[in-house]
Design a protein around this motif. Sequence first.
Motif, PDB file in Angstrom:
ATOM      1  N   GLY A 152       0.809  -1.205   0.000  1.00  0.00           N
ATOM      2  CA  GLY A 152       0.000   0.000   0.000  1.00  0.00           C
ATOM      3  C   GLY A 152       0.842   1.255   0.000  1.00  0.00           C
ATOM      4  O   GLY A 152       0.517   2.238   0.671  1.00  0.00           O
ATOM      5  N   GLY A 153       1.921   1.224  -0.731  1.00  0.00           N
ATOM      6  CA  GLY A 153       2.779   2.408  -0.831  1.00  0.00           C
ATOM      7  C   GLY A 153       3.413   2.426  -2.198  1.00  0.00           C
ATOM      8  O   GLY A 153       3.257   1.492  -2.978  1.00  0.00           O
ATOM      9  N   ASP A 154       4.098   3.490  -2.484  1.00  0.00           N
ATOM     10  CA  ASP A 154       4.695   3.610  -3.802  1.00  0.00           C
ATOM     11  C   ASP A 154       6.164   3.206  -3.713  1.00  0.00           C
ATOM     12  O   ASP A 154       7.036   4.022  -3.448  1.00  0.00           O
ATOM     13  CB  ASP A 154       4.547   5.063  -4.262  1.00  0.00           C
ATOM     14  N   ASP A 200       4.937   2.869   6.790  1.00  0.00           N
ATOM     15  CA  ASP A 200       4.882   3.443   8.129  1.00  0.00           C
ATOM     16  C   ASP A 200       3.923   4.622   8.080  1.00  0.00           C
ATOM     17  O   ASP A 200       4.307   5.771   8.235  1.00  0.00           O
ATOM     18  CB  ASP A 200       6.294   3.911   8.525  1.00  0.00           C
ATOM     19  N   ALA A 201       2.654   4.280   7.820  1.00  0.00           N
ATOM     20  CA  ALA A 201       1.688   5.327   7.518  1.00  0.00           C
ATOM     21  C   ALA A 201       1.515   6.308   8.676  1.00  0.00           C
ATOM     22  O   ALA A 201       1.171   7.461   8.490  1.00  0.00           O
ATOM     23  CB  ALA A 201       0.350   4.704   7.155  1.00  0.00           C
ATOM     24  N   SER A 202       1.756   5.805   9.878  1.00  0.00           N
ATOM     25  CA  SER A 202       1.500   6.648  11.050  1.00  0.00           C
ATOM     26  C   SER A 202       2.535   7.758  11.166  1.00  0.00           C
ATOM     27  O   SER A 202       2.309   8.772  11.806  1.00  0.00           O
ATOM     28  CB  SER A 202       1.557   5.776  12.307  1.00  0.00           C
ATOM     29  N   SER A 203       3.643   7.536  10.493  1.00  0.00           N
ATOM     30  CA  SER A 203       4.749   8.446  10.773  1.00  0.00           C
ATOM     31  C   SER A 203       5.035   9.361   9.592  1.00  0.00           C
ATOM     32  O   SER A 203       5.349   8.917   8.496  1.00  0.00           O
ATOM     33  CB  SER A 203       5.974   7.590  11.095  1.00  0.00           C
ATOM     34  N   GLU A 204       4.874  10.629   9.805  1.00  0.00           N
ATOM     35  CA  GLU A 204       5.145  11.620   8.773  1.00  0.00           C
ATOM     36  C   GLU A 204       6.621  11.980   8.747  1.00  0.00           C
ATOM     37  O   GLU A 204       7.140  12.511   7.787  1.00  0.00           O
ATOM     38  CB  GLU A 204       4.346  12.915   9.054  1.00  0.00           C
ATOM     39  N   ARG A 205       7.244  11.718   9.857  1.00  0.00           N
ATOM     40  CA  ARG A 205       8.582  12.273  10.023  1.00  0.00           C
ATOM     41  C   ARG A 205       9.608  11.532   9.179  1.00  0.00           C
ATOM     42  O   ARG A 205       9.374  10.428   8.725  1.00  0.00           O
ATOM     43  CB  ARG A 205       8.970  12.230  11.502  1.00  0.00           C
ATOM     44  N   GLU A 206      10.702  12.186   9.001  1.00  0.00           N
ATOM     45  CA  GLU A 206      11.836  11.529   8.379  1.00  0.00           C
ATOM     46  C   GLU A 206      12.912  11.403   9.439  1.00  0.00           C
ATOM     47  O   GLU A 206      12.950  12.169  10.389  1.00  0.00           O
ATOM     48  CB  GLU A 206      12.357  12.358   7.207  1.00  0.00           C
ATOM     49  N   ILE A 223      13.669   6.439   7.939  1.00  0.00           N
ATOM     50  CA  ILE A 223      12.279   6.591   7.503  1.00  0.00           C
ATOM     51  C   ILE A 223      12.219   7.757   6.527  1.00  0.00           C
ATOM     52  O   ILE A 223      12.870   8.779   6.737  1.00  0.00           O
ATOM     53  CB  ILE A 223      11.339   6.882   8.699  1.00  0.00           C
ATOM     54  N   ASP A 224      11.457   7.554   5.484  1.00  0.00           N
ATOM     55  CA  ASP A 224      11.389   8.571   4.444  1.00  0.00           C
ATOM     56  C   ASP A 224      10.066   8.439   3.712  1.00  0.00           C
ATOM     57  O   ASP A 224       9.734   7.355   3.215  1.00  0.00           O
ATOM     58  CB  ASP A 224      12.571   8.344   3.483  1.00  0.00           C
ATOM     59  N   HIS A 225       9.284   9.537   3.651  1.00  0.00           N
ATOM     60  CA  HIS A 225       8.010   9.499   2.928  1.00  0.00           C
ATOM     61  C   HIS A 225       7.152   8.311   3.327  1.00  0.00           C
ATOM     62  O   HIS A 225       6.693   7.548   2.470  1.00  0.00           O
ATOM     63  CB  HIS A 225       8.265   9.447   1.411  1.00  0.00           C
ATOM     64  N   ARG A 226       6.939   8.167   4.590  1.00  0.00           N
ATOM     65  CA  ARG A 226       6.047   7.126   5.116  1.00  0.00           C
ATOM     66  C   ARG A 226       6.495   5.701   4.832  1.00  0.00           C
ATOM     67  O   ARG A 226       5.695   4.768   4.902  1.00  0.00           O
ATOM     68  CB  ARG A 226       4.622   7.303   4.564  1.00  0.00           C
TER      69      ARG A 226
END
Lengths: 253, 168
Positions: A152-154, A200-206, A223-226
């Motif tokens: 569910g991500g790109d 990591d949909a919950s996390s916006e942060r990088e 982490i980068d772009h969810r």
Amino acid sequence: MTSTKVSLPELDLHAYVDGRLPEKRREEVETFLAANPQEQERVGVYLQQNKMLHALFDPVLAEPIPPQWRTPDQRWNWRLGPVAAALAWIALGGALGWLLRGELTESSGKNVDFARRAAIAHAVYSPEVRHPVEVTAEQEEHLVRWLSKRLGGDLKAPHLVDLGYELVGGRLLPGEQGPVAQFMYQEKNGQRLTLYIKTDASSERETAFRYSQEGTVGVFYWIDHRLSYALSGECGKEELLKVANAVYQKLNP
Amino acid sequence: MDNADGIVAHIPPLRRYARALTGDHAAAEDLVQDTLERAWKRFRLWRRGTNLRAWLFAIMHNVFLNQVKADQGRQNQAIDIAEVNLPVAPPQDERLDLRDLNRALRKLSAEQREVILLIGLEQMSYDEAAKVLGVPVGTVMSRLSRGREDLRLLMNRGSATAQLKVVK
């Protein structure tokens, strides 16, 4: 001659349809059919049925065979596989955990787990000779689309050829909270790196790169772009950092 | 081919047969997978020099039978033709015919379907089909004869309504 035979054993008609009559008998059947249009039509339909079955299903023959079907070595692929895989997973995790107990207790939390899982997945799959991946790089487009859909991500499989690493392919793995993707790369001397990705949909942060040494496996994770990434390898921290940087840059052109 | 490569060589036909037998892509892949799982496990039990193809198809037959038995409580489930995977895209007219055939196949009994496919599609001899199914040759012949005739009648009937059914 035609009038002498009123009917023919049903068995012979079918044997005729299936091309299983000796020549002499076949000729007799043909003579009979020529004189019995109704039977001839019926036989024609049966012949047509066989032809259509081939038209309908022969294309299946050309479909590529999943690699796990080709081998009795079914440890990671069959339905029983998950049990065996889970056991090995736990055993490996336990062993690694025990070996790394110092490091694990000092830093806490989810990210360490993530790095550790990435390292375990690396340790499990990178030595595989015959089945390192589920889908090979030959089907890269399909691979990326499939894993993107499942996670569910790109997703992207960054190209690292300029660093000497070729994409081998990838696979889908169970993560702690859902599917996880693993891309595998290989250098010409056989050294392998794996890129382990979860959403990591919950996390916006990088986050910045973090490093974790899990036994002999080094892991850079961020982490980068969810998406959470972990790059694992046994090539040494410096080399791994170089590749991790390249991966990051290729994902953020 | 007395080694494991022999099994691999039979995978494409097993898969074709499974697809024709179930009419469903996912069910067929499962059927092949279950069959191969058993085959690999029991490969040592296969007697060299005997017919490997018949041995493999017999395993598939048994797996399939178990599934049919398990499904018996859910008999008469309609098969959505739109879901049936047609692996080919021939010209329109022919495709209608093929869809008719595929639909008619689903209406046959599993026993008839097996015989028609083993003989008509996999081109087995009647003896080999009998071995696969574990029944006498006479039984194979009567199922074949009934099955082909039923298929013919079903398709005759089907063609009148094919136009409507294919719309979806």
